[in-house]
Design a protein around this motif. Sequence first.
Motif, PDB file in Angstrom:
ATOM      1  N   MET A 126       0.829  -1.205   0.000  1.00  0.00           N
ATOM      2  CA  MET A 126       0.000   0.000   0.000  1.00  0.00           C
ATOM      3  C   MET A 126       0.865   1.257   0.000  1.00  0.00           C
ATOM      4  SD  MET A 126      -3.036  -1.015  -0.333  1.00  0.00           S
ATOM      5  CE  MET A 126      -3.892   0.538  -0.031  1.00  0.00           C
ATOM      6  N   GLN A 127       1.969   1.233   0.722  1.00  0.00           N
ATOM      7  CA  GLN A 127       2.874   2.381   0.726  1.00  0.00           C
ATOM      8  C   GLN A 127       3.498   2.579  -0.656  1.00  0.00           C
ATOM      9  OE1 GLN A 127       3.327   4.249   3.750  1.00  0.00           O
ATOM     10  NE2 GLN A 127       4.097   5.696   2.238  1.00  0.00           N
ATOM     11  N   LEU A 128       3.928   1.493  -1.278  1.00  0.00           N
ATOM     12  CA  LEU A 128       4.541   1.589  -2.608  1.00  0.00           C
ATOM     13  C   LEU A 128       3.543   2.003  -3.678  1.00  0.00           C
ATOM     14  CD1 LEU A 128       6.739  -1.647  -2.502  1.00  0.00           C
ATOM     15  CD2 LEU A 128       7.576   0.705  -2.480  1.00  0.00           C
ATOM     16  N   SER A 129       2.269   1.730  -3.450  1.00  0.00           N
ATOM     17  CA  SER A 129       1.251   2.074  -4.451  1.00  0.00           C
ATOM     18  C   SER A 129       1.148   3.581  -4.666  1.00  0.00           C
ATOM     19  CB  SER A 129      -0.114   1.505  -4.037  1.00  0.00           C
ATOM     20  OG  SER A 129      -0.628   2.199  -2.905  1.00  0.00           O
ATOM     21  N   LYS A 130       1.709   4.364  -3.754  1.00  0.00           N
ATOM     22  CA  LYS A 130       1.681   5.827  -3.893  1.00  0.00           C
ATOM     23  C   LYS A 130       2.732   6.332  -4.882  1.00  0.00           C
ATOM     24  CE  LYS A 130       0.315   6.327   0.975  1.00  0.00           C
ATOM     25  NZ  LYS A 130       0.685   6.916   2.289  1.00  0.00           N
ATOM     26  N   LEU A 131       3.677   5.474  -5.267  1.00  0.00           N
ATOM     27  CA  LEU A 131       4.775   5.893  -6.139  1.00  0.00           C
ATOM     28  C   LEU A 131       4.397   5.644  -7.595  1.00  0.00           C
ATOM     29  CD1 LEU A 131       7.791   4.462  -4.082  1.00  0.00           C
ATOM     30  CD2 LEU A 131       6.904   6.803  -4.100  1.00  0.00           C
ATOM     31  N   PRO A 132       4.402   6.686  -8.435  1.00  0.00           N
ATOM     32  CA  PRO A 132       3.858   6.569  -9.797  1.00  0.00           C
ATOM     33  C   PRO A 132       4.677   5.698 -10.738  1.00  0.00           C
ATOM     34  CG  PRO A 132       4.895   8.721  -9.484  1.00  0.00           C
ATOM     35  CD  PRO A 132       4.853   8.054  -8.130  1.00  0.00           C
ATOM     36  N   ASN A 133       5.968   5.527 -10.495  1.00  0.00           N
ATOM     37  CA  ASN A 133       6.831   4.819 -11.430  1.00  0.00           C
ATOM     38  C   ASN A 133       7.199   3.401 -10.977  1.00  0.00           C
ATOM     39  OD1 ASN A 133       7.135   6.935 -13.422  1.00  0.00           O
ATOM     40  ND2 ASN A 133       8.317   8.021 -11.878  1.00  0.00           N
TER      41      ASN A 133
END
Length: 249
Positions: A126-133
């Motif tokens: 879920m935290q990584l899902s915030k990163l667009p690339n």
Amino acid sequence: MLKAQRHSYIMEKLRAEQKVVTTDLAVDLDLSEDTVRRDLNELDRKKLLKKVYGGALLIKERSSNTFNVHISAEEKKEKIVIKALSLLHDDQVIIMSGGTTNLVFAKFIPEHLKLTIYTYSLPIAMQLSKLPNIELILIGGKMQKSAMVTIGIDVIQVLSKIRADICFIGASSINVKQGLTEVGYEVSVVKKAMIASSDKVVSMFTSNKLNTKMPHGVCELQELDTIVTELDPDDDRLEKYRKTGIKIL
């Protein structure tokens, strides 16, 4: 002083004082002001601080996370992950285990990096899902609710088909003789599979995990390429680990 060490010093001073001044850092680190400005600009690009005229400010909202997971010794873990950021570059395939140090790491990964990341941890995903690339793959399986990670044969089968550049693996315990050990058998089996699927293995942990042991083995120390703690790499507490030839950040 290496760049990673300078960045670690800057972030530690920021956490203590909420702001840093370029001229003061230049004196503290025995560097030119231009070098300090370049460091601050780089940390600003990574969204680790807010660059302002004459220095930088702490970004306080960094402490939030999707599940409001309690993170003990968070400042130490931030110091660890800032060092580990130097191991990342575009187009890597990465496996990340669970744990709060890796959760902090996920918060600090720069938005511009293009990575493929596999994880079995729901909070980290879920935290990584915030990163667009980030191309993010959450490995499905039976959910271990206490740690919010997936376990079991389904996870092992997915991992067996991956060829990752780096595995960032948490450590419940580590010592020179037994290597990494885990409190839970099922998690230890999943971590073994992660290591087997990765070209390099990096373990990040706070120094209180040094010279401790849990019931279930994960890997011998020689299977790790790098360990990262909040300590200076030359700290006496790491002497036995240095002698094995393992890289220490």
